[in-house]
Design a protein around this motif. Structure first.
Motif, PDB file in Angstrom:
ATOM      1  N   HIS A 260      33.179   9.470  -1.003  1.00 19.13           N
ATOM      2  CA  HIS A 260      31.879   8.501  -1.143  1.00 19.13           C
ATOM      3  C   HIS A 260      32.050   7.152  -1.068  1.00 19.13           C
ATOM      4  CE1 HIS A 260      32.303   8.239  -5.531  1.00 19.13           C
ATOM      5  NE2 HIS A 260      32.661   9.226  -5.519  1.00 19.13           N
ATOM      6  N   ASP A 273      35.347   5.930  -5.041  1.00 23.99           N
ATOM      7  CA  ASP A 273      36.256   6.787  -4.140  1.00 23.99           C
ATOM      8  C   ASP A 273      36.562   5.928  -3.014  1.00 23.99           C
ATOM      9  OD1 ASP A 273      37.238   9.270  -3.355  1.00 23.99           O
ATOM     10  OD2 ASP A 273      35.346   9.689  -2.203  1.00 23.99           O
ATOM     11  N   GLU A 306      27.016   9.283  -4.444  1.00 26.34           N
ATOM     12  CA  GLU A 306      27.457  10.471  -5.102  1.00 26.34           C
ATOM     13  C   GLU A 306      27.433  10.401  -6.593  1.00 26.34           C
ATOM     14  OE1 GLU A 306      30.616  13.231  -7.149  1.00 26.34           O
ATOM     15  OE2 GLU A 306      30.384  10.931  -7.184  1.00 26.34           O
ATOM     16  N   ASP A 334      37.503  13.357  -3.263  1.00 27.21           N
ATOM     17  CA  ASP A 334      37.099  12.614  -4.386  1.00 27.21           C
ATOM     18  C   ASP A 334      37.541  12.613  -5.717  1.00 27.21           C
ATOM     19  OD1 ASP A 334      35.309  10.947  -5.948  1.00 27.21           O
ATOM     20  OD2 ASP A 334      33.753  12.511  -5.668  1.00 27.21           O
TER      21      ASP A 334
END
Ligand SMILES: [Zn+2]
Ligand SMILES: [Zn+2]
Ligand SMILES: [Zn+2]
Ligand SMILES: [Zn+2]
Lengths: 455, 455
Positions: A260, A273, A306, A334
């Protein structure tokens, strides 16, 4: 049964050996954190992040680069302060949580009622909470698989909602983190989903939580002041940014990988991330550098927002539900930049042999294949797995992940370039081998509805 | 020659053995950091700290408790922000340095000129600096004796002055610290001593310094914005707080120990220098608990405003210069709470035997006596040593001291109660043995003017 041709297996072995010394991923995350930095969803830096992603995909030579709109409530952090007012006045280091309400101008002052954990809050009589600042402790330990975060994040998300439902004036938790000695509070989203439901909610750093717990233990009434200038501010439309290496034989069939693109605002989003985006971009780029394009398309998705509730992942799944059977296999990175140590998969039984072939190629990287557990696809792609996409879980070593996660300390220096390259090798190998497979992995509408995967 | 009677030696051995399991010091520093917290010189919490110290001395049963006024310029930190404006806008975590000027309302925006170290700044042509924000890097390594702080603190104090002299708009340094992965900038005083001389001056956390250095390395012009609402604000009168265990035979002759009561405002002043105050208070309290009072007085001094330039130590030395010969021996604890591993002394030759007797009693605690080096008396008491007081240096293990020193992370959780108790044992032993000695250690006006001690 689905199998991977011997030629593809040996090409994957070479790909793996190139990947472990390749610096592309590190350079990508260095570029993202240095040139963009924090990119909280809906902020000006989020927009700069999307421009960066489009430019980076093009610079790396992807065949196709495009965006898909994602709309979500905009939440903003402007300033945040907290203090013990009595019996012992001193400042507290805290950070507001996502979708927290702001406090009234001039701040909110109220007595604190403390709870040892989420269960104690659940059991509490609303009468003891009404009008008070609810404080809940957490107790996360460092673990390779980071499983205590289940409890920690529940304390953050559900705890805030419960406190609001019981009439609390505000909600405060001991950060869902493992950095016992660092005054860097951990932000993260609450369970609030609209302005009416929200109360002010924040997390204390662990040493500040220790401090508050010492004062609460004295038995004296404890009054806090919270001054949070944060809150909802309408709706924002961002985008998932997508880059593709176009498949030579089956361009419409895709291996889906990604991370993300948004981050929290306190750090620069290196491990959460930037790493995931960089791993996926670098893996696809290494496949692109092979003598010819793979049979199927490698799709790298840099997801929007996210952090505040899988907005990008849900939008992707909604937009692509009709193409679920065209998704050959997928998973998202992630969980930082620690080495991958385990692979699990949710695929059709006839594709288990192909998964075993992949497992053999990544075994020398230190990855063990556990055939007994499902593969959930990672954070955003869990939504597409929910629609029926065959998926892996590639579990990283998260021993120190929750030292830095969602704090100011999520910065580039936390990334070991060698560990990052190991991740790239795993992603490149599985993506390439899935793309070259004779057959599919079982993606179909609702194909894995009951596999028990949780990410 | 000065010697210590056998009876006093064996009493000191018992004192040592009681001290290593005593919790008084830990309870004292827990109380100070919890009930007062940050206590920057001249702040409301500084005043609360003095009231706390008076009350704590009385609670511990000291025979005499009093204060001595200390006057100094008041400097205040109200708010502080920094950011890279171009080429890559993102916030920077920084903290203003003591005696920094504030920036104009709305902030100061200017180009940066970077230097690898203080020497590079010294060598620089003023024309390249005028109107710019000067940035200087530092390179401190973790060390048991923390000797890199000499360079680090010089970069902070002299660097700021040099930059101002060369016409810089502001001064920025890579924090004088060893916490490479923590976004907790290290404050500390500059060399500025009045408002006219001062320019805005601040320290970046190490990851932020890395970030700025990466951007500078790109070769593009780098513009920063600093918004520091800080500055001089008149004059303040605080006090050294003193507690005494009155000597039975020679009440006017004193063993002087202590720490500084003030702290920086970012943390709660646990290791700098709640620990020092607690060690000295607990050592004297353990001596008080013996069957009878020591022959000479044990004086514990909780110094005012050490941080902005030894104000309390200089005031004490000025007020007590005439009594220098009455100071039997002294030293201050101001290097955290790590174990003491070395003792050195500046005493008259005829007292070396008594120092060796002390060394023998503390040797089982892991303290080595180095007879070749001088003893400087510690931070504030270095000033009294400068007047001629015989002094020790009790060197602590400072391996992690500069991870936390002058940062928000200077909190109670950094203190190991056992290490703290080892310090108490050493202070109790030497204080008691010096108090019982047959003879003095050579204190006299200017007795140790050329001993080369540096603290
Ligand atoms: Zn994430
Ligand atoms: Zn996250
Ligand atoms: Zn100090
Ligand atoms: Zn200090």
């Amino acid at each position: 049964a689905t199998t991977i041709p011997a030629k593809a297996v040996s090409a994957a072995e070479q790909l793996r050996d190139r990947a472990v010394t390749d610096q592309t991923a590190y350079k990508v995350v260095e570029s993202l954190t240095t040139e963009v930095g924090p990119r909280v969803a809906g902020s000006p830096n989020d927009e700069r992040g999307r421009a960066w992603a489009v430019a980076k995909f093009k610079e790396l030579g992807f065949d196709k680069v495009y965006t898909e709109k994602v709309t979500y409530p905009l939440w903003e952090r402007r300033s945040e302060h907290g203090a013990i007012v009595s019996p012992y006045p001193q400042p507290l280091t805290l950070t507001a949580l996502g979708y927290s309400a702001g406090t009234p101008k001039g701040g909110l002052t109220a007595d604190v009622v403390g709870f040892a954990d989420l269960d104690a809050l659940k059991a509490a009589d609303a009468a003891t909470i009404k009008g008070k600042i609810v404080y809940v402790s957490t107790h996360m330990q460092r673990q390779k698989d980071g499983h205590d975060y289940g409890m920690g994040s529940a304390t953050r998300t559900l705890g805030a909602v419960l406190a609001a439902q019981k009439g609390a004036a505000a909600y405060l938790l001991r950060s869902a983190g493992t950095d016992a000695h660092s005054r860097t509070p951990h932000t993260g989203v609450t369970g609030f989903r609209d302005e009416k439901q929200a109360i002010p909610a924040a997390a204390l750093s662990l040493p500040d939580a220790d401090q508050l717990e010492r004062v609460l233990a004295s038995g004296k009434p404890v009054t806090l002041k919270l001054d949070l200038d944060v809150g909802f501010n309408g709706t924002y439309t961002g985008a998932n940014v997508i880059g593709e290496i176009t498949g030579r034989k089956h361009p419409d069939q895709v291996v889906a990988i990604g991370g993300h693109l948004d981050s929290w605002d306190l750090g620069t989003g290196a491990i959460d991330d930037g790493a995931g985006v960089a791993i996926a971009m670098a893996a696809a780029k290494l496949i692109k550098d092979m003598p010819q394009r793979p049979d199927r398309t490698i799709r790298v998705i840099a997801f929007a927002n996210e952090e505040m509730g899988l907005w990008g992942g849900r939008a992707y799944a909604d937009q692509h539900a009709k193409d679920v059977a065209k998704h050959q296999l997928g998973t998202e990175s992630d969980f930082g930049s620690g080495k991958i140590w385990r692979m699990t998969a949710s695929v059709k039984p006839e594709a288990r042999g192909a998964i075993e072939q992949i497992a053999k190629v990544i075994e020398p990287l230190g990855v063990a294949y556990d055939a007994t557990k499902p593969g959930g696809g990672g954070s955003d792609l869990s939504q597409m797995h929910g629609k029926g996409m065959a998926a892996l879980s590639l579990t990283q070593d998260g021993t120190d992940y929750f030292d830095y996660h969602h704090t100011a300390n999520d910065t580039l220096d936390k990334i070991d370039p060698k560990d990052l390259a190991q991740n790239v090798a795993v992603y490149a190998v599985f993506s390439y081998m899935a793309a070259q497979a004779n057959g599919d992995f079982g993606s179909a509408p609702n194909a894995f509805a009951n596999d028990g995967a949780r990410d």
